[in-house]
Motif scaffolding. Structure first.
Motif, PDB file in Angstrom:
ATOM      1  N   LEU A  43       0.824  -1.213   0.000  1.00  0.00           N
ATOM      2  CA  LEU A  43       0.000   0.000   0.000  1.00  0.00           C
ATOM      3  C   LEU A  43       0.860   1.265   0.000  1.00  0.00           C
ATOM      4  O   LEU A  43       0.350   2.374  -0.110  1.00  0.00           O
ATOM      5  CB  LEU A  43      -0.933   0.009   1.214  1.00  0.00           C
ATOM      6  N   GLU A  44       2.161   1.104   0.161  1.00  0.00           N
ATOM      7  CA  GLU A  44       3.038   2.277   0.228  1.00  0.00           C
ATOM      8  C   GLU A  44       3.712   2.531  -1.115  1.00  0.00           C
ATOM      9  O   GLU A  44       3.629   1.723  -2.037  1.00  0.00           O
ATOM     10  CB  GLU A  44       4.094   2.065   1.324  1.00  0.00           C
ATOM     11  N   ASP A  45       4.426   3.643  -1.179  1.00  0.00           N
ATOM     12  CA  ASP A  45       5.073   4.063  -2.421  1.00  0.00           C
ATOM     13  C   ASP A  45       6.084   3.046  -2.948  1.00  0.00           C
ATOM     14  O   ASP A  45       6.866   2.482  -2.174  1.00  0.00           O
ATOM     15  CB  ASP A  45       5.847   5.368  -2.156  1.00  0.00           C
ATOM     16  N   ALA A  46       6.052   2.864  -4.236  1.00  0.00           N
ATOM     17  CA  ALA A  46       7.063   2.033  -4.899  1.00  0.00           C
ATOM     18  C   ALA A  46       7.120   2.471  -6.354  1.00  0.00           C
ATOM     19  O   ALA A  46       6.078   2.730  -6.976  1.00  0.00           O
ATOM     20  CB  ALA A  46       6.692   0.558  -4.802  1.00  0.00           C
ATOM     21  N   ALA A  47       8.319   2.575  -6.902  1.00  0.00           N
ATOM     22  CA  ALA A  47       8.466   2.996  -8.303  1.00  0.00           C
ATOM     23  C   ALA A  47       9.788   2.486  -8.839  1.00  0.00           C
ATOM     24  O   ALA A  47      10.838   2.660  -8.197  1.00  0.00           O
ATOM     25  CB  ALA A  47       8.421   4.519  -8.409  1.00  0.00           C
ATOM     26  N   GLY A  48       9.751   1.850  -9.999  1.00  0.00           N
ATOM     27  CA  GLY A  48      10.988   1.318 -10.590  1.00  0.00           C
ATOM     28  C   GLY A  48      11.614   0.317  -9.647  1.00  0.00           C
ATOM     29  O   GLY A  48      10.939  -0.600  -9.168  1.00  0.00           O
ATOM     30  N   PRO A  49      12.885   0.477  -9.282  1.00  0.00           N
ATOM     31  CA  PRO A  49      13.499  -0.483  -8.359  1.00  0.00           C
ATOM     32  C   PRO A  49      13.294  -0.098  -6.893  1.00  0.00           C
ATOM     33  O   PRO A  49      13.767  -0.806  -6.013  1.00  0.00           O
ATOM     34  CB  PRO A  49      14.990  -0.389  -8.722  1.00  0.00           C
ATOM     35  N   PHE A  50      12.609   1.018  -6.630  1.00  0.00           N
ATOM     36  CA  PHE A  50      12.448   1.461  -5.243  1.00  0.00           C
ATOM     37  C   PHE A  50      11.113   0.974  -4.683  1.00  0.00           C
ATOM     38  O   PHE A  50      10.085   1.056  -5.352  1.00  0.00           O
ATOM     39  CB  PHE A  50      12.466   2.988  -5.157  1.00  0.00           C
ATOM     40  N   CYS A  51      11.162   0.485  -3.432  1.00  0.00           N
ATOM     41  CA  CYS A  51       9.903   0.112  -2.786  1.00  0.00           C
ATOM     42  C   CYS A  51      10.002   0.445  -1.311  1.00  0.00           C
ATOM     43  O   CYS A  51      11.096   0.706  -0.789  1.00  0.00           O
ATOM     44  CB  CYS A  51       9.622  -1.373  -2.988  1.00  0.00           C
ATOM     45  N   THR A  52       8.851   0.423  -0.660  1.00  0.00           N
ATOM     46  CA  THR A  52       8.806   0.727   0.775  1.00  0.00           C
ATOM     47  C   THR A  52       8.457  -0.563   1.503  1.00  0.00           C
ATOM     48  O   THR A  52       7.580  -1.295   1.054  1.00  0.00           O
ATOM     49  CB  THR A  52       7.714   1.792   1.051  1.00  0.00           C
ATOM     50  N   ASP A  53       9.151  -0.817   2.595  1.00  0.00           N
ATOM     51  CA  ASP A  53       8.841  -2.051   3.322  1.00  0.00           C
ATOM     52  C   ASP A  53       7.849  -1.766   4.451  1.00  0.00           C
ATOM     53  O   ASP A  53       7.408  -0.619   4.634  1.00  0.00           O
ATOM     54  CB  ASP A  53      10.117  -2.760   3.800  1.00  0.00           C
ATOM     55  N   ALA A  54       7.490  -2.824   5.179  1.00  0.00           N
ATOM     56  CA  ALA A  54       6.417  -2.729   6.179  1.00  0.00           C
ATOM     57  C   ALA A  54       6.714  -1.710   7.266  1.00  0.00           C
ATOM     58  O   ALA A  54       5.802  -1.251   7.950  1.00  0.00           O
ATOM     59  CB  ALA A  54       6.209  -4.103   6.800  1.00  0.00           C
ATOM     60  N   ASP A  55       7.982  -1.340   7.451  1.00  0.00           N
ATOM     61  CA  ASP A  55       8.335  -0.386   8.505  1.00  0.00           C
ATOM     62  C   ASP A  55       8.745   0.970   7.948  1.00  0.00           C
ATOM     63  O   ASP A  55       9.359   1.777   8.646  1.00  0.00           O
ATOM     64  CB  ASP A  55       9.464  -0.975   9.360  1.00  0.00           C
ATOM     65  N   GLY A  56       8.445   1.183   6.679  1.00  0.00           N
ATOM     66  CA  GLY A  56       8.734   2.499   6.092  1.00  0.00           C
ATOM     67  C   GLY A  56      10.146   2.644   5.551  1.00  0.00           C
ATOM     68  O   GLY A  56      10.537   3.725   5.106  1.00  0.00           O
ATOM     69  N   ASN A  57      10.944   1.583   5.584  1.00  0.00           N
ATOM     70  CA  ASN A  57      12.277   1.657   4.969  1.00  0.00           C
ATOM     71  C   ASN A  57      12.110   1.730   3.458  1.00  0.00           C
ATOM     72  O   ASN A  57      11.271   1.029   2.884  1.00  0.00           O
ATOM     73  CB  ASN A  57      13.097   0.397   5.294  1.00  0.00           C
ATOM     74  N   VAL A  58      12.931   2.549   2.809  1.00  0.00           N
ATOM     75  CA  VAL A  58      12.901   2.611   1.338  1.00  0.00           C
ATOM     76  C   VAL A  58      14.081   1.789   0.822  1.00  0.00           C
ATOM     77  O   VAL A  58      15.233   2.012   1.200  1.00  0.00           O
ATOM     78  CB  VAL A  58      13.004   4.070   0.838  1.00  0.00           C
ATOM     79  N   LEU A  59      13.754   0.814  -0.013  1.00  0.00           N
ATOM     80  CA  LEU A  59      14.793  -0.120  -0.479  1.00  0.00           C
ATOM     81  C   LEU A  59      15.002  -0.009  -1.974  1.00  0.00           C
ATOM     82  O   LEU A  59      14.063   0.296  -2.726  1.00  0.00           O
ATOM     83  CB  LEU A  59      14.381  -1.551  -0.128  1.00  0.00           C
ATOM     84  N   LEU A  60      16.229  -0.250  -2.383  1.00  0.00           N
ATOM     85  CA  LEU A  60      16.569  -0.299  -3.802  1.00  0.00           C
ATOM     86  C   LEU A  60      16.622  -1.788  -4.155  1.00  0.00           C
ATOM     87  O   LEU A  60      17.547  -2.504  -3.752  1.00  0.00           O
ATOM     88  CB  LEU A  60      17.927   0.381  -4.016  1.00  0.00           C
ATOM     89  N   LEU A 403      21.888  -5.170   2.404  1.00  0.00           N
ATOM     90  CA  LEU A 403      20.519  -5.059   2.911  1.00  0.00           C
ATOM     91  C   LEU A 403      20.429  -3.950   3.966  1.00  0.00           C
ATOM     92  O   LEU A 403      19.516  -3.132   3.939  1.00  0.00           O
ATOM     93  CB  LEU A 403      20.103  -6.411   3.511  1.00  0.00           C
ATOM     94  N   GLN A 404      21.405  -3.930   4.865  1.00  0.00           N
ATOM     95  CA  GLN A 404      21.376  -2.911   5.928  1.00  0.00           C
ATOM     96  C   GLN A 404      21.530  -1.509   5.358  1.00  0.00           C
ATOM     97  O   GLN A 404      21.149  -0.528   5.990  1.00  0.00           O
ATOM     98  CB  GLN A 404      22.478  -3.190   6.972  1.00  0.00           C
ATOM     99  N   ARG A 405      22.055  -1.409   4.137  1.00  0.00           N
ATOM    100  CA  ARG A 405      22.182  -0.099   3.471  1.00  0.00           C
ATOM    101  C   ARG A 405      21.042   0.142   2.476  1.00  0.00           C
ATOM    102  O   ARG A 405      21.062   1.099   1.733  1.00  0.00           O
ATOM    103  CB  ARG A 405      23.531  -0.039   2.750  1.00  0.00           C
ATOM    104  N   GLY A 406      20.124  -0.821   2.430  1.00  0.00           N
ATOM    105  CA  GLY A 406      18.926  -0.619   1.607  1.00  0.00           C
ATOM    106  C   GLY A 406      19.004  -1.176   0.201  1.00  0.00           C
ATOM    107  O   GLY A 406      18.159  -0.859  -0.629  1.00  0.00           O
ATOM    108  N   LEU A 407      19.997  -2.016  -0.085  1.00  0.00           N
ATOM    109  CA  LEU A 407      20.088  -2.612  -1.427  1.00  0.00           C
ATOM    110  C   LEU A 407      19.766  -4.104  -1.340  1.00  0.00           C
ATOM    111  O   LEU A 407      20.443  -4.855  -0.629  1.00  0.00           O
ATOM    112  CB  LEU A 407      21.502  -2.415  -2.005  1.00  0.00           C
ATOM    113  N   LEU A 408      18.753  -4.533  -2.064  1.00  0.00           N
ATOM    114  CA  LEU A 408      18.392  -5.957  -2.086  1.00  0.00           C
ATOM    115  C   LEU A 408      19.145  -6.654  -3.206  1.00  0.00           C
ATOM    116  O   LEU A 408      19.076  -6.233  -4.370  1.00  0.00           O
ATOM    117  CB  LEU A 408      16.896  -6.133  -2.331  1.00  0.00           C
ATOM    118  N   THR A 409      19.840  -7.726  -2.849  1.00  0.00           N
ATOM    119  CA  THR A 409      20.572  -8.529  -3.834  1.00  0.00           C
ATOM    120  C   THR A 409      20.189  -9.993  -3.614  1.00  0.00           C
ATOM    121  O   THR A 409      19.471 -10.308  -2.667  1.00  0.00           O
ATOM    122  CB  THR A 409      22.100  -8.390  -3.636  1.00  0.00           C
ATOM    123  N   LEU A 410      20.691 -10.886  -4.436  1.00  0.00           N
ATOM    124  CA  LEU A 410      20.435 -12.319  -4.252  1.00  0.00           C
ATOM    125  C   LEU A 410      21.751 -13.081  -4.349  1.00  0.00           C
ATOM    126  O   LEU A 410      22.700 -12.593  -4.975  1.00  0.00           O
ATOM    127  CB  LEU A 410      19.507 -12.840  -5.348  1.00  0.00           C
TER     128      LEU A 410
END
Ligand SMILES: Cc1ncc(COP(=O)(O)O)c(C=O)c1O
Length: 448
Positions: A43-60, A403-410
């Protein structure tokens, strides 16, 4: 959220709401693969590679949901046309028993299963493919891929490669040669043989270090040799390969290896199945991973970015007889086929193959220009990008530091980190991700 100015912002990860959601999920969920306690807030903002997590963190997010969201979050190229569609019920039709008007001349803006198959056939026409079978997942696309080969040839053997991953249903997992955990205790299809997979783009028969070429021949040629081999080539139904191995470690083979595979398939009339579930749909800067190599697949399997499963081949490879292939939900829901078709359209309309190529080159350049002693290799084609570390622990620590810096990788393979940004990723977003990754690598340089 404006993706042109957004930056990752992390307070705590996982935060309290994410942790609660994860705990609730696992109260009921069977154990599966969960990479992170990352909870996307839909339900929160997300655009392109950016999304918001359940606690309001903005992740790339440079995973694109393992390539299954190839245009990132809320991409207007997909969402805008879909927003015009008034929902109906049932959305998920028994697509192989019934037809819909979705996409017909009165509603071309809402492409349906027929339009998706049309686009798939168009995207594989350089391999003379003209027929598609839609299913629900990658594993099903593979299952149907090998089924049609068994049926067409009457052969009883299949050939796969060391490091391969083709899915988790019993048939598909019989083809896996990556981690042992996938196959342990499960019965398998008999007659599946394997050969080494080349992971050295510069490999030639004279310089081979991957084990595929040995002496004056290849392992595959030795296997199929009419007198000295142990597999009767006339009884081989298929050879299946990921043109670029995904789960096995983002392994990019050489032209010499691919040429030998192609030659042997041609010499023995073996059907070549290219599993493009990870490497297809433009991820590598071409529509299919196979397009980079001197091979000509007879069957292509696709899923992930396509949003449904698909097995594509020439008509004559598919069984004529009714009911040899079928699936109630084949083609998924009406919205799935629409998304898949619109993804193809976006790739063409916005020149995303070129973007994938350019941005992939940018990422490799940026990472290679920094001295990173714990990194053994930076590689990639298009936006199928990998960084290999000196140990698995290091790779895991870097993923966590990202992850702790907001970048999701695999992760993939044994000690490799993979990056799968959206196909329309921008120059700024690549710079941002590389900056975070380099900083994360530096921060765990001392981990053992
Ligand atoms: C190359 C390849 N083949 C098959 C599959 C299986 O796809 P699915 O998980 O949709 O069944 C995957 C999934 O990661 C894959 O990467």
């Amino acid at each position: 959220m404006d993706r042109h100015t957004a930056t990752p912002q992390v307070d705590s990860l996982p935060g309290p709401r994410a942790r609660k959601r994860v705990d609730y999920h696992h109260e009921f969920a069977a154990r599966s693969t969960y990479v992170y306690e990352f909870v996307w807030d839909i339900l929160e903002d997300a655009a392109g590679p950016f999304c918001t997590d359940a606690d309001g963190n903005v992740l790339l997010d440079f995973t694109s949901h393992v390539g299954a969201a190839p245009l990132g979050y809320n991409n207007p190229k997909i969402l805008d046309p879909m927003a015009e569609f008034e929902l109906v019920d049932p959305l998920k039709i028994a697509g192989q028993d019934f037809y819909t008007t979705a996409g017909d001349p009165d509603s071309p803006e809402f492409p349906g299963p027929a339009e998706l198959m049309d686009r798939l056939v168009d995207a594989t026409s350089h391999y003379d493919m003209d027929t598609a079978f839609l299913s629900n997942s990658g594993a099903e696309a593979v299952e149907n891929g090998i089924k049609i080969c068994y049926d067409d040839t009457g052969g009883k053997y299949g050939i796969t490669f060391e490091g391969a991953f083709h899915g988790r249903t019993l048939g598909a997992l019989s083809l896996n040669r990556s981690k042992e955990v996938y196959r342990r205790k499960y019965p398998e299809i008999v007659g599946i043989h394997d050969a080494p997979f080349c992971d050295d783009t510069g490999c030639t028969p004279a310089t081979c270090s991957c084990g595929f070429f040995a002496g004056d021949t290849s392992q595959l040629r030795r296997m199929l040799h009419p007198e000295k081999g142990y597999v009767n080539a006339d009884e081989v139904a298929f050879l299946i390969m990921e043109p670029i191995q995904g789960e096995g470690g983002y392994r990019f083979p050489s032209d010499a290896f691919m040429q030998e595979v192609a030659d042997l398939c041609a010499e023995h009339d073996i059907l070549l199945v290219a599993d493009e579930i990870q490497s297809g749909m433009g991820r590598t800067g071409k529509l299919w991973g196979a397009d980079h190599y001197p091979i000509e697949p007879d069957v292509i399997t696709a899923a992930k970015g396509l949003r449904v499963g698909a097995t594509v081949a020439k008509k004559e490879v598919f069984p004529d007889e009714k009911s040899r292939l079928s699936s109630t939900w084949g083609a998924g829901a009406i919205l799935d086929t629409m998304q898949g078709a619109l993804t193809f359209d976006a790739i063409h309309e916005y020149d995303l193959l070129q973007n994938a190529t350019d941005r992939g080159e940018q990422a490799k350049r940026r990472l290679r220009e920094v001295d990173l002693p714990t990194v053994e290799d930076v590689r990639g084609l298009g936006l199928m990008l990998a960084v290999e570390f000196d140990s698995k622990e290091r790779r895991n620590a870097v993923m966590d530091a990202c992850l702790q810096r907001g970048l999701l990788t695999l992760g993939c393979g044994y000690k490799t980190l993979r990056l799968l940004p959206p196909l329309d990723v921008t120059e700024r977003e690549i710079d941002l991700a590389c900056e975070i990754l380099v900083e994360a690598i530096g921060s765990v340089a001392d981990a053992s």
